[in-house]
Design an enzyme around this catalytic site. Structure first.
Site: not given
Ligand code: GLY
Length: 355
Positions: A117, A139, A181, A230, A240, A244, A248, A251, A255, A268
């Site tokens: 956990r 993430k 990025e 960030k 998000e 947040r 993107n 993106h 993507h 990417h």
């Molecule tokens: N890569 C975008 C984020 O971490 O939200």
């Protein structure tokens, strides 16, 4: 050494992000100073193991070596890491350590978040892309046959330890995927609501040679600025739900480019840069910005001479963009520039895009 700190109130967690340029051989001790228990499992990229395995000094028994490539971010490797952690009898006090790029960090982080956990997780990003993006903000996840990152959780690390000497062996294309990025941060800077102003577009323009030559101090300053932006965003919106989403920028279209080319042809960062161009063109067409800002943005991106991407049929791209996690039933969400270094989210219909 530069030391930053992240405070995620929702997760009641704060953690340090250290950026340094000491010798790689000093990393083992620094990493292990964050392990509370007696045991740990290092998940390390095969490439990093070949280049720095000896210097890092972890034993064979302490390591899970992960082959390189996005394909490795799968259920099988997730299970293998968990089984190894179980075999090693890691307890809740122990830790999983990720040394590598975004694939290693996402996979090892997901394993750490679910093992017993959740046990401590330490990120040691070794690519520019992972330093400025995936290692910060929590993430984690794996890919499935239905798409990328569809299984995962937000799970903040115990510490992020960056050493710019790892970046010395990145080839030009790997460095530039991270720079994709970096330019994204430059165009969203003011929307990140950070207290300090950097004027990242100017920093990039003035220091592009030093950045491409991987000068330690310049890279450290650049990484520091991107991470501060960030941090400012994820501290305000970890999961998000709103702010947040600006991360993107570029993106949605990017993507789709990656998907249409099977994640093989373009990196990417290259796809994100193409997505940024698409966003600027769309913003001009929607009268959100004047053309001079778009020309200015083109000039900033030209500094890094990113690989050109051909145009793909818009109907195919639209189909893919409609499947984006952020898309609503009939509209596609785009983050678009509205002023210098300011972006906003817009929902745009297929009809409007075609017209
Ligand atoms: N890569 C975008 C984020 O971490 O939200």
């Amino acid at each position: 050494m530069i030391s930053l700190s992240v405070n995620i109130s929702e997760a009641q967690k704060s953690y340090p992000i250290n950026i340094e340029w000491d010798s790689i051989s000093s990393m083992r001790e620094k990493i292990l100073s964050y392990v509370q228990g007696k045991k740990f499992l290092v998940v390390i990229s095969e490439k990093v193991e070949k280049l720095y395995g000896k210097e890092l000094g972890f034993t064979k028994e302490e390591k899970f070596i992960l082959k390189d490539g996005e394909k490795q971010k799968n259920f099988k490797n997730y299970e293998k890491i968990l089984n190894l952690a179980l075999k090693m009898q890691l307890t809740r006090k122990d830790a999983i350590i990720a040394i590598g790029g975004g694939v290693v960090g996402d996979l090892a982080g997901f394993a750490a978040s679910t093992y017993m956990r959740g046990i401590d997780f330490i990120q040691v990003p070794t690519t520019l892309l992972a330093c400025v993006d995936s290692s910060v903000g929590g993430k984690t996840g794996i890919d499935t046959k239905f798409g990328k990152n569809l299984v995962g959780v937000f799970y903040q690390p115990k510490a992020v330890l960056i050493n710019t000497n790892f970046l010395k062996t990145l080839d030009e294309r790997q460095l530039k995927t991270g720079l994709g990025e970096v330019v994204k941060y430059a165009f969203i800077e003011k929307s990140c609501m950070n207290n300090e102003e950097f004027n990242l577009t100017n920093f990039i323009s003035e220091n592009c040679e030093k950045i491409l030559n991987k000068d330690n101090l310049t890279l450290s300053s650049l990484i520091q600025m991107c991470i501060k932006l960030k941090i400012s965003v994820v501290e305000k919106d970890e999961k998000e739900n709103g702010l947040r989403r600006i991360l993107n920028f570029g993106h949605t279209y990017g993507h789709a480019i990656e998907q249409i080319t099977g994640y093989k042809k373009f990196t990417h960062g290259e796809a994100v840069v193409e997505g940024i161009h698409f966003a600027f063109n769309l913003a001009v067409k929607k009268n959100l910005i004047d053309k001079n800002y778009k020309y200015f943005a083109d000039d900033v991106m030209k500094k890094f001479n990113f690989r050109a991407i051909p145009q793909f049929p818009l109907n195919k791209i639209i189909e893919l963009m409609k499947m984006d996690k952020k898309a609503t039933s009939d509209k596609i969400v785009f983050i678009l520039p509205t002023d210098y270094s300011i972006v906003k989210a817009f929902e745009i219909s297929e009809e409007e895009l075609i017209s």
